[in-house]
Design an enzyme around this catalytic site. Structure first.
Site, mmCIF file in Angstrom:
data_model
loop_
_atom_site.group_PDB
_atom_site.id
_atom_site.type_symbol
_atom_site.label_atom_id
_atom_site.label_comp_id
_atom_site.label_asym_id
_atom_site.label_seq_id
_atom_site.Cartn_x
_atom_site.Cartn_y
_atom_site.Cartn_z
ATOM 1 N N GLY A 14 49.713 26.529 37.781
ATOM 2 C CA GLY A 14 49.648 26.844 39.201
ATOM 3 C C GLY A 14 48.418 26.259 39.880
ATOM 4 N N ARG A 15 48.309 26.525 41.196
ATOM 5 C CA ARG A 15 47.165 25.998 41.954
ATOM 6 C C ARG A 15 45.847 26.577 41.448
ATOM 7 N NH1 ARG A 15 48.858 27.030 48.082
ATOM 8 N NH2 ARG A 15 49.560 28.970 47.109
ATOM 9 N N THR A 99 44.720 38.553 38.149
ATOM 10 C CA THR A 99 46.102 38.765 38.543
ATOM 11 C C THR A 99 46.241 40.078 39.298
ATOM 12 O OG1 THR A 99 46.987 37.477 36.694
ATOM 13 C CG2 THR A 99 48.464 39.078 37.699
ATOM 14 N N HIS A 154 45.664 35.822 54.903
ATOM 15 C CA HIS A 154 45.920 34.869 53.828
ATOM 16 C C HIS A 154 47.031 33.905 54.222
ATOM 17 C CE1 HIS A 154 43.669 37.787 51.372
ATOM 18 N NE2 HIS A 154 43.442 36.779 50.565
ATOM 19 N N LYS A 158 51.414 34.047 50.212
ATOM 20 C CA LYS A 158 50.900 35.183 49.443
ATOM 21 C C LYS A 158 51.956 36.274 49.346
ATOM 22 C CE LYS A 158 46.907 38.208 48.823
ATOM 23 N NZ LYS A 158 46.830 37.821 47.400
ATOM 24 N N THR A 165 42.292 42.353 47.084
ATOM 25 C CA THR A 165 40.874 42.416 47.452
ATOM 26 C C THR A 165 40.638 43.486 48.514
ATOM 27 O OG1 THR A 165 40.566 40.085 46.939
ATOM 28 C CG2 THR A 165 38.948 41.104 48.396
#
Length: 267
Positions: A14-15, A99, A154, A158, A165
């Site tokens: 993934g990124r 995660t 975001h 997302k 967070t």
């Protein structure tokens, strides 16, 4: 000569996986030894450089860990997290995980695993977010009768909302005020009527474009307010923080650790 800290990255295709591998390769005394993907991934056995350029020359993505490692960094998805934890437990290596969206059962399993291996889970590995959380917690405790709201923004892709967070910041504020997030959080006001109740922590969410991550804590009193804001402009800051945490965590005794421990900020 000091041996390098050997790091395996889970969720490597993934990124964030690419950013983690770049950060690992660029960090002195840290060595990338494996690029792991979830079971059944179409990237399994593909050459890493074909997807991520020169992040890891001649290394292939793998579903299992065969190389010796000191720590596993997991930035995958809740659906793949169990596999990451199982790999860390099988090889008795430290686990650093970012995660989010984990279930209560997964959190319980994570904390149970800390009896066997050192674990550091965080919803955000930005060092600035760690400081923002600390400042917000201390300010909310000192200004206990001020209203608190948390806003986050975001990118459009997302999955979870509010962000992990934002929830972690809210949890820190609630605990500082001798409460819990379950008792304090308000996630939507559209169905609510009446005035704001004392002690509420409201959350608002923005999703759009390519916003990496923005979090603002509002502490609002009579005639004045405080706004604490953190803006992430690159995913590389999360990767750098995670690799720093991995280097710090490797070789420690089993237990649960935090970003604040890494920064020497814990009480």
């Amino acid at each position: 000569m000091i041996d390098p800290i050997r790091v395996a990255v889970f969720g490597a295709s993934g990124r964030m996986g690419a950013a983690l591998m770049r950060a690992t390769v660029a960090t002195p005394r840290v060595q990338l030894v494996a690029a792991l993907v979830r079971a059944g991934s179409v990237q399994a056995d593909a050459v890493v450089s074909s997807l991520h350029g020169g992040a890891a020359e001649s290394m292939c993505f793998s579903e299992s860990l065969s190389a010796a490692a000191d720590v596993l960094i997991d930035f995958s998805a809740a659906s793949a997290f169990d596999q990451a934890l199982a790999i860390a437990l099988e090889h008795k290596i430290a686990l650093v995980s970012g995660t989010t969206g984990l279930s209560e059962t997964q959190y319980q399993t994570l904390h149970a695993a800390a009896r066997e291996i050192p674990i550091l889970w965080a919803s955000n590995f930005s060092l600035g977010i760690a400081m923002l959380t600390r400042l917000a917690r201390d300010a909310a405790k000192a200004l206990a009768d001020w209203d608190c709201e948390i806003s986050e923004a975001h990118h459009r892709h997302k999955q979870d909302a509010p962000s992990g967070t934002a929830l972690s910041i809210g949890d820190a504020i609630a605990k500082a005020r001798a409460s819990t997030l379950d008792d304090s959080a308000i996630y939507a006001r559209t169905a609510k009527s009446g005035a704001r109740k004392a002690g509420e922590i409201g959350f608002s969410v923005v999703r759009g474009g390519d916003i990496v991550g923005e979090h603002t804590v509002f502490l609002i009193g009579e005639g004045e307010r405080i706004e604490l804001t953190h803006r992430a402009q690159s995913r590389d800051i999360f990767a750098a923080g995670a690799v720093r945490a991995a280097a710090w965590l490797a070789g420690r005794t089993p237990g649960v650790y935090t970003i604040e421990n890494v920064l020497g900020l814990s009480d």
